[in-house]
Structure formats: structure tokens, C-alpha cells
Design an enzyme around this catalytic site. Structure first.
Site, PDB file in Angstrom:
ATOM      1  N   ASP A  73       0.823  -1.207   0.000  1.00 44.21           N
ATOM      2  CA  ASP A  73       0.000   0.000   0.000  1.00 44.21           C
ATOM      3  C   ASP A  73       0.864   1.268   0.000  1.00 44.21           C
ATOM      4  O   ASP A  73       0.514   2.263  -0.637  1.00 44.21           O
ATOM      5  CB  ASP A  73      -0.926   0.004   1.212  1.00 44.21           C
ATOM      6  CG  ASP A  73      -2.046  -1.027   1.085  1.00 44.21           C
ATOM      7  OD1 ASP A  73      -2.225  -1.569  -0.016  1.00 44.21           O
ATOM      8  OD2 ASP A  73      -2.735  -1.272   2.092  1.00 44.21           O
ATOM      9  N   GLY A  74       1.987   1.240   0.709  1.00 43.70           N
ATOM     10  CA  GLY A  74       2.867   2.404   0.740  1.00 43.70           C
ATOM     11  C   GLY A  74       3.407   2.750  -0.639  1.00 43.70           C
ATOM     12  O   GLY A  74       3.533   3.931  -0.990  1.00 43.70           O
ATOM     13  N   TYR A 189      -3.742   4.341   9.610  1.00 45.21           N
ATOM     14  CA  TYR A 189      -3.314   4.848  10.913  1.00 45.21           C
ATOM     15  C   TYR A 189      -4.510   5.220  11.786  1.00 45.21           C
ATOM     16  O   TYR A 189      -4.540   4.937  12.989  1.00 45.21           O
ATOM     17  CB  TYR A 189      -2.409   6.057  10.686  1.00 45.21           C
ATOM     18  CG  TYR A 189      -1.594   6.505  11.878  1.00 45.21           C
ATOM     19  CD1 TYR A 189      -1.555   5.774  13.066  1.00 45.21           C
ATOM     20  CD2 TYR A 189      -0.832   7.675  11.809  1.00 45.21           C
ATOM     21  CE1 TYR A 189      -0.796   6.196  14.141  1.00 45.21           C
ATOM     22  CE2 TYR A 189      -0.072   8.109  12.884  1.00 45.21           C
ATOM     23  CZ  TYR A 189      -0.052   7.365  14.050  1.00 45.21           C
ATOM     24  OH  TYR A 189       0.698   7.786  15.115  1.00 45.21           O
TER      25      TYR A 189
END
Length: 291
Positions: A73-74, A189
Site C-alpha cells: 500500500d505504501g 493509521y
């Protein structure tokens, strides 16, 4: 067809699938441009790729029909920052870990290439968060797909984030930090800090405190037409800001305003790709060893 590919390191188990991808692309005479970090990784590890076109900066990205993200995903978040306002559709191959956004497994790369060629896919429009400031924070790339985060820089003292919603005072968050998340970022997050999960096309932001001193302070869902202004106070006179995968330390004089970007991220999804299926799979919802 012209495509660009951005990627990070991947483990040896994914190597045969990556090599087969380049073989398929060459066989179909698809023109490929690689990001410089990915090209360097391929060359260092002896992975043949046939491509001679490279981009090092977002403005050097050629007129691609789509961009492929090779990682987790990053990596896809980085890819979206490369695309920017050009809104070139992007698809993520998951050679990383969790894979909420990068949902194509390596073993389905050949199926993905075929689907892209014949147009058997869907475009998923995702809203972005944009940051305005009195200084240039991220080299002009002031947008993010997941979230914008403010956190303390030291290990002991909390920071105070005075928060205004459409210029009306909302709250002073005395905490380790504050997250402003998009619906896409709700599974990131913000979720780990107690925020709710939103379906991708909800027209909202989530304001989530990070370890607040007052335990009755909870995440707040607001409309994405809202303008959120933030004033930060810190004992060290500085704090850390993050926009998806990018971060930097700034001082208390930095003015910060968060709003919805005036363009979107366009994610390519296979026809059998479902957010609800991904949610159940990645978060193990309904999984009970007794059943």
C-alpha cells in the site's frame, strides 16, 4: 499501450512473477517506463526488463495509459503522488504485506495484463486530502490519498493541536498527535488509533486524536467539504507532519489548513475486486476458529 511502473524491493518468492510480467509486456509490445528507484533495484538484482525509459521526477512521467505500482500500500501511495493532477489510473500489485489498496496478487499478473488490454476493469475514484500552508511543505506535492498527520517530535511531551472547523473552534487536542483521514485512509493509521472504517466513497473526513490526554475525546467524522485549520503548540517549538509516505519537521509558525483536493486518485480495480471482500479478508472479520 504505454504504461509506467513504480516499485520497491520485493522478496525472492515474487521474482518469477515479476520476470514473467516483463516477458508478457514485451511479447505484447507494450511500451514501458520505469521509475528510477525500481529500475535500479531490477538492475542490481539481475532482473531483465527490456525498458530503456526512466523517470526520476513526477514531471518526467510520460503520457501513460496507466501506472502499475509494484509493492504494498505504501508503494501505491507513492505512485499516486507521482501521478498527481494528471489523474492517470493506477493499479497495485501486492508484493508487500497487508494490501488494502494494492489488491492484485503476483500470481494474477498475467490475468491483470489481459484485463487491462481488453478493458475488463473498473475505475474507482478516490478523494484526496490537500494541505495549504504559508511554506512549501512537500515540494508542491501537497496532496495525499490516505491521511495528513501531526505528531510530536520528542519522546515525552504531548503537543496541543488547536482545531477549527470552517473557522469555528472545535477543540484543543492535548495528545501525541492528530490525524485527518480520508475514507480510503480509514483502514490505516486512523483505524489503529480507534477511528471508524468508512466505505471508500463516503464524502467525509475523520479527525482522530493520537493517544489523547483526555480519554473522553473521540474520533469525529465531518463532511469533506469542511475546511480544517490547525494551530500547533509544542514545548520543543516544533512537530512532525506526514502526508501519506512523506514527512518533515516544521516549527510552530507553520500555518496548516486541510481541505479536500480538487482532483481525485483513479484506482484501477479488477471486476471481481470488492472493498467489502477485502475488508473481511484483511481484518479477519467473521473468522472464528470454533467454526
Amino acid at each position: 499501450m504505454k504504461i509506467a511502473i513504480h516499485g520497491r524491493n520485493f522478496n525472492d518468492s515474487a521474482r518469477p512473477f515479476i520476470e514473467n510480467m516483463f516477458h508478457e509486456l514485451a511479447k505484447r509490445q507494450i511500451e514501458v517506463q520505469l521509475s528510477l528507484p525500481f529500475r535500479s533495484f531490477l538492475d542490481k538484482n539481475g532482473i531483465s526488463h527490456f525498458s530503456t525509459l526512466v523517470y526520476d521526477k513526477p514531471e518526467e512521467l510520460f503520457d501513460a495509459r496507466l501506472v502499475v505500482s509494484m509493492g504494498g500500500d505504501g508503494t501505491l501511495l507513492e505512485t499516486i503522488s507521482h501521478v498527481g493532477k494528471r489523474q492517470i489510473p493506477a493499479i497495485g500489485i501486492n508484493v508487500g504485506r497487508l494490501g488494502f489498496l494494492a489488491t492484485v496478487p503476483p500470481e494474477r499478473i498475467s490475468d491483470m495484463i489481459t484485463a487491462l488490454e481488453v478493458g475488463e476493469f473498473k475505475i474507482d475514484e478516490r478523494s484526496l486530502v490537500a494541505i495549504e500552508s504559508n511554506i512549501d511543505l512537500f515540494d508542491g506535492l501537497n496532496f495525499g490519498l490516505n491521511d495528513f498527520t501531526i505528531t510530536k517530535t520528542d519522546t515525552s511531551s504531548m503537543i496541543t493541536v488547536h482545531t477549527y472547523l470552517n473557522e469555528e473552534f472545535l477543540n484543543s487536542y492535548w495528545a501525541d498527535g492528530l490525524i485527518v483521514s480520508t475514507p480510503t485512509g480509514s483502514t490505516g493509521y486512523s483505524l489503529s488509533c480507534g477511528g471508524p472504517v468508512l466505505v471508500p466513497h463516503s464524502q467525509n473526513f475523520i479527525v482522530t486524536p493520537i493517544s489523547p490526554h483526555n480519554l473522553n475525546v473521540r474520533p469525529l467524522v465531518v463532511e469533506d467539504t469542511a475546511v480544517i485549520r490547525l494551530e500547533v503548540k509544542s514545548r520543543s517549538s516544533n512537530f512532525l507532519i506526514s502526508l501519506d509516505a512523506r514527512s518533515r519537521v516544521v516549527d510552530e509558525n507553520t500555518q496548516l489548513t486541510v481541505r479536500k483536493a480538487n482532483f481525485t486518485a483513479r484506482l484501477i480495480k479488477m471486476l471481481d475486486d470488492s472493498f467489502l471482500n477485502t475488508l473481511r479478508s484483511k481484518l479477519s472479520w467473521g473468522l472464528d476458529m470454533r467454526n
